[in-house]
Scaffold this motif. Structure first.
Motif, PDB file in Angstrom:
ATOM      1  N   LEU A  12     -15.776  47.840 -47.379  1.00 56.13           N
ATOM      2  CA  LEU A  12     -16.154  47.828 -48.755  1.00 56.13           C
ATOM      3  C   LEU A  12     -16.643  49.224 -49.162  1.00 56.13           C
ATOM      4  N   PHE A  13     -17.282  49.855 -48.237  1.00 52.55           N
ATOM      5  CA  PHE A  13     -17.439  51.428 -48.504  1.00 52.55           C
ATOM      6  C   PHE A  13     -18.033  52.289 -47.453  1.00 52.55           C
ATOM      7  N   LEU A  14     -17.481  53.307 -47.238  1.00 48.02           N
ATOM      8  CA  LEU A  14     -17.975  54.354 -45.978  1.00 48.02           C
ATOM      9  C   LEU A  14     -18.918  54.947 -46.462  1.00 48.02           C
ATOM     10  N   SER A  15     -20.022  54.955 -45.442  1.00 44.73           N
ATOM     11  CA  SER A  15     -21.199  56.055 -45.393  1.00 44.73           C
ATOM     12  C   SER A  15     -20.766  57.388 -45.287  1.00 44.73           C
ATOM     13  N   VAL A  16     -21.641  58.269 -45.802  1.00 45.19           N
ATOM     14  CA  VAL A  16     -21.425  59.701 -45.508  1.00 45.19           C
ATOM     15  C   VAL A  16     -21.645  59.839 -44.060  1.00 45.19           C
ATOM     16  N   ASN A  17     -22.927  59.222 -43.468  1.00 38.84           N
ATOM     17  CA  ASN A  17     -23.008  59.571 -42.287  1.00 38.84           C
ATOM     18  C   ASN A  17     -22.341  58.791 -41.264  1.00 38.84           C
ATOM     19  N   SER A 269     -11.428  74.078 -44.291  1.00 40.25           N
ATOM     20  CA  SER A 269     -12.029  73.100 -45.290  1.00 40.25           C
ATOM     21  C   SER A 269     -12.227  71.911 -44.659  1.00 40.25           C
ATOM     22  N   TYR A 270     -13.159  70.877 -45.112  1.00 38.69           N
ATOM     23  CA  TYR A 270     -13.055  69.533 -44.313  1.00 38.69           C
ATOM     24  C   TYR A 270     -13.575  68.711 -45.561  1.00 38.69           C
ATOM     25  N   TRP A 271     -13.189  67.305 -45.682  1.00 29.23           N
ATOM     26  CA  TRP A 271     -13.775  66.680 -46.533  1.00 29.23           C
ATOM     27  C   TRP A 271     -13.544  65.177 -45.954  1.00 29.23           C
ATOM     28  N   GLN A 272     -14.429  64.142 -46.833  1.00 24.03           N
ATOM     29  CA  GLN A 272     -14.420  62.804 -46.647  1.00 24.03           C
ATOM     30  C   GLN A 272     -14.477  62.188 -47.961  1.00 24.03           C
ATOM     31  N   ALA A 273     -13.303  61.525 -48.385  1.00 21.42           N
ATOM     32  CA  ALA A 273     -13.267  60.885 -49.746  1.00 21.42           C
ATOM     33  C   ALA A 273     -12.933  59.381 -49.576  1.00 21.42           C
ATOM     34  N   ASN A 274     -13.471  58.505 -50.538  1.00 27.54           N
ATOM     35  CA  ASN A 274     -13.351  56.984 -50.261  1.00 27.54           C
ATOM     36  C   ASN A 274     -13.530  56.468 -51.743  1.00 27.54           C
ATOM     37  N   ASN A 275     -12.516  55.622 -52.281  1.00 22.63           N
ATOM     38  CA  ASN A 275     -12.835  55.056 -53.303  1.00 22.63           C
ATOM     39  C   ASN A 275     -12.099  53.614 -53.168  1.00 22.63           C
ATOM     40  N   LEU A 276     -13.114  52.530 -53.650  1.00 19.97           N
ATOM     41  CA  LEU A 276     -12.801  51.102 -53.562  1.00 19.97           C
ATOM     42  C   LEU A 276     -12.869  50.564 -55.203  1.00 19.97           C
ATOM     43  N   TRP A 277     -12.023  50.019 -55.308  1.00 20.25           N
ATOM     44  CA  TRP A 277     -11.590  49.454 -56.731  1.00 20.25           C
ATOM     45  C   TRP A 277     -11.625  48.088 -56.784  1.00 20.25           C
ATOM     46  N   GLN A 278     -12.146  47.418 -57.197  1.00 24.29           N
ATOM     47  CA  GLN A 278     -12.239  45.809 -57.491  1.00 24.29           C
ATOM     48  C   GLN A 278     -11.391  45.559 -58.722  1.00 24.29           C
ATOM     49  N   ILE A 279     -10.287  45.341 -58.483  1.00 23.25           N
ATOM     50  CA  ILE A 279      -9.319  45.365 -59.689  1.00 23.25           C
ATOM     51  C   ILE A 279      -9.557  44.168 -60.460  1.00 23.25           C
ATOM     52  N   SER A 280      -9.871  43.072 -59.733  1.00 24.17           N
ATOM     53  CA  SER A 280      -9.982  41.706 -60.375  1.00 24.17           C
ATOM     54  C   SER A 280     -10.760  40.834 -59.367  1.00 24.17           C
ATOM     55  N   ARG A 281     -10.967  39.373 -59.577  1.00 23.87           N
ATOM     56  CA  ARG A 281     -11.769  38.661 -58.327  1.00 23.87           C
ATOM     57  C   ARG A 281     -11.104  38.668 -57.160  1.00 23.87           C
ATOM     58  N   GLN A 282      -9.720  38.707 -57.425  1.00 22.15           N
ATOM     59  CA  GLN A 282      -8.795  38.445 -56.272  1.00 22.15           C
ATOM     60  C   GLN A 282      -8.199  39.743 -55.513  1.00 22.15           C
ATOM     61  N   TRP A 283      -7.952  40.851 -56.551  1.00 24.91           N
ATOM     62  CA  TRP A 283      -7.374  42.114 -56.140  1.00 24.91           C
ATOM     63  C   TRP A 283      -8.465  43.102 -55.802  1.00 24.91           C
ATOM     64  N   GLN A 284      -8.199  43.815 -54.543  1.00 23.36           N
ATOM     65  CA  GLN A 284      -8.869  44.844 -54.052  1.00 23.36           C
ATOM     66  C   GLN A 284      -8.241  46.196 -53.450  1.00 23.36           C
ATOM     67  N   LEU A 285      -8.375  47.333 -54.093  1.00 26.26           N
ATOM     68  CA  LEU A 285      -7.618  48.406 -53.585  1.00 26.26           C
ATOM     69  C   LEU A 285      -8.732  49.528 -52.977  1.00 26.26           C
ATOM     70  N   VAL A 286      -8.297  49.919 -51.805  1.00 33.04           N
ATOM     71  CA  VAL A 286      -9.091  50.900 -51.079  1.00 33.04           C
ATOM     72  C   VAL A 286      -8.183  52.268 -50.875  1.00 33.04           C
ATOM     73  N   LEU A 287      -8.590  53.314 -51.276  1.00 34.42           N
ATOM     74  CA  LEU A 287      -8.048  54.410 -50.908  1.00 34.42           C
ATOM     75  C   LEU A 287      -9.173  55.545 -50.135  1.00 34.42           C
ATOM     76  N   SER A 288      -8.324  56.262 -49.058  1.00 32.51           N
ATOM     77  CA  SER A 288      -9.438  57.050 -48.217  1.00 32.51           C
ATOM     78  C   SER A 288      -8.647  58.272 -47.771  1.00 32.51           C
TER      79      SER A 288
END
Length: 389
Positions: A12-17, A269-288
Motif C-alpha cells: 500500500l505504501f513504502l516507508s522512507v526508512n 544522485s539517489y531517489w526513492q519515489a512511490n505513488n499509490l492511486w486508488q482509482i476506484s473501489r476495485q482498481w489500484q495503481l502503484v508506481l515506484s
C-alpha cells in the motif's frame, strides 16, 4: 527465483526508512501459517545454453509472536522453507529466517527498538543477490545478519517524528562445489564468493506542513567493506509526502550521495519515489522508482549503482479474488568495471481467499536479462496454498 524482485512495489505504501520495524507493535499476535508451493522454471540458471528447466515442491512454516507488556513489547517472527527439485538435486535446500525484536516505550513521544535478524537461503545463479554468479557454479548460500538500534522521537507519527538508527550489517556468500572421492561418495567443498560488512547510522525526519502534505529529510552514513576493500557512503536527501482525498498517496525523497573507495571518489544522485492511486473501489495503481549506490554482488567490484522502476495494476473482483499485473525494469552498473546489466520483468498474479484461514496464489512471470549484448530469458509458474492456524 525472481519473485523476490517482483511485487515489492505493490504494498500500500513504502516507508522512507528502508529498515522498517519487524512489527506494527499495536496488537498482540500469535500466528502460525503453513504453506505448500509448486514452482516450474524454464531456465533455472538464466543462461543461453544449455537451458535447464525443472520443477520444485516446497513446504514452509511461518510463525509470528508479539507480546505487549507494561512499558515494553517483544516480537519473534520466524520462518523455515524446505524445497526439493525433481532433477536438480544440488538445488535442494532448507532456508530459514528469524528476526527477534524488543521495543521500549519510554514515553508518549519516545520509544527505543533493538532488532536483530539472521537469514540463510540458497540462491540460484543469475537471480537476486546471485545475479553475477556464473551459471557454472549453479548456486550459492547467502548468510545475512543484522543488528539495529533505533530511537524514535515525536509528538505523533502523522505530525512530527525523528528516527535515529545505528547498526551493523554482515553478509557472506559461499559456493558449494561437489567433488567425487575415491570412496564412491560425494563430498562438498565450500568456497567463499563474497563477504560484505557495514556499520551505519541514519536519521529520518518528518514534519507535517498541512493537512495533506509532510516534509521529509533523510541522511545516512555507512562504513562498508567488500572483501578486504573499505568503502564509505554518505547520503543526504529531502522530499515530501502527500495525500489526496484519501485516493492517492505520493512520496519522494531525493538527494546526493558520495562514495569513497580506496582513495577513489564517486558521486551522484539517489531517489526513492512511490505513488499509490486508488482509482476506484476495485482498481489500484502503484508506481515506484528508486536509485541507490550499494555494495556489489560481483567479484572484482566494490559497488554498483542500482536503478529500478515498477508499475503494478491491481483489480479486486470481490472480497475473495484479487488480480494484478506488474511490469518492472532494473539496471545495475558496476562502478569500477563500467559493466551494465538490465533486467525486465512481467508478472501476472491471482490471489484467491475462499476463507478467513486459507488462501491460494498463482503467478506467471517472465524475466529477461541483457548483459554484454547477450539476452537471457526465463519463465516461472508459481502456485501456493497457505493455511493460517
Amino acid at each position: 527465483m525472481f519473485r523476490q524482485y517482483l511485487f515489492v512495489f505493490s504494498t500500500l505504501f513504502l516507508s522512507v526508512n528502508t529498515r522498517a520495524a519487524t512489527s506494527d507493535w499495536e496488537q498482540a499476535k500469535n500466528e502460525l501459517r503453513t504453506a505448500l508451493q509448486f514452482v516450474h522454471n524454464s531456465n533455472l540458471y538464466f543462461q543461453q545454453s544449455p537451458v535447464v528447466s525443472d520443477q520444485k515442491v516446497a513446504a514452509s512454516v511461518q510463525y509470528h509472536w508479539l507480546g505487549l507488556f507494561e512499558g515494553y513489547a517483544l516480537a519473534l517472527p520466524a520462518s523455515i522453507t524446505s524445497g526439493r527439485y525433481a532433477e536438480e538435486s544440488a538445488l535442494n535446500s532448507t532456508d530459514h529466517q528469524i528476526a527477534p525484536a524488543l521495543k521500549l516505550f519510554l514515553s508518549e513521544a519516545a520509544d527505543f527498538t533493538v532488532q536483530t535478524s539472521w537469514q540463510r537461503e540458497l540462491l540460484r545463479a543469475g537471480f537476486g543477490k546471485a545475479e553475477f554468479l556464473q551459471p557454472g557454479a549453479q548456486s550459492l548460500t547467502d548468510d545475512h545478519k543484522l543488528l539495529q538500534f533505533a530511537l524514535q522521537l515525536g509528538r505523533s507519527p502523522d505530525k512530527q517524528q525523528l528516527t535515529l538508527s545505528a547498526g551493523r550489517d554482515l553478509r557472506q556468500q559461499t559456493i558449494q562445489q561437489q567433488q567425487n572421492s575415491p570412496l564412491l561418495f560425494t563430498e562438498q567443498d565450500t568456497e567463499l564468493f563474497t563477504r560484505q560488512q557495514a556499520n551505519f547510522v541514519s536519521a529520518n525526519y518528518g514534519h507535517k506542513l498541512s493537512e495533506n502534505t509532510s516534509l521529509l529529510l533523510q541522511s545516512e552514513m555507512r562504513h562498508e567493506q567488500q572483501g578486504t576493500i573499505p568503502s564509505k557512503l554518505y547520503q543526504l536527501g529531502a522530499g515530501w509526502s502527500s495525500h489526496y482525498a484519501g485516493s492517492q498517496q505520493f512520496q519522494l525523497v531525493a538527494g546526493q550521495f558520495r562514495r569513497d573507495t580506496a582513495g577513489q571518489q564517486s558521486s551522484g544522485s539517489y531517489w526513492q519515489a512511490n505513488n499509490l492511486w486508488q482509482i476506484s473501489r476495485q482498481w489500484q495503481l502503484v508506481l515506484s522508482s528508486s536509485r541507490n549506490s550499494v555494495l556489489s554482488y560481483a567479484t572484482g567490484s566494490v559497488s554498483q549503482l542500482e536503478t529500478r522502476s515498477a508499475l503494478t495494476l491491481g483489480y479486486q473482483w470481490n472480497d475473495a479474488h484479487v488480480t494484478s499485473l506488474t511490469a518492472s525494469h532494473g539496471k545495475a552498473r558496476l562502478d569500477e568495471q563500467q559493466i551494465q546489466k538490465t533486467r525486465q520483468e512481467l508478472a501476472l498474479n491471482w490471489q484467491w481467499q475462499p476463507g478467513s484461514n486459507w488462501q491460494q496464489q498463482l503467478q506467471l512471470q517472465q524475466a529477461r536479462i541483457d548483459q554484454s549484448g547477450q539476452d537471457k530469458t526465463a519463465t516461472e509458474l508459481f502456485w501456493q496454498v497457505s493455511w493460517l492456524w
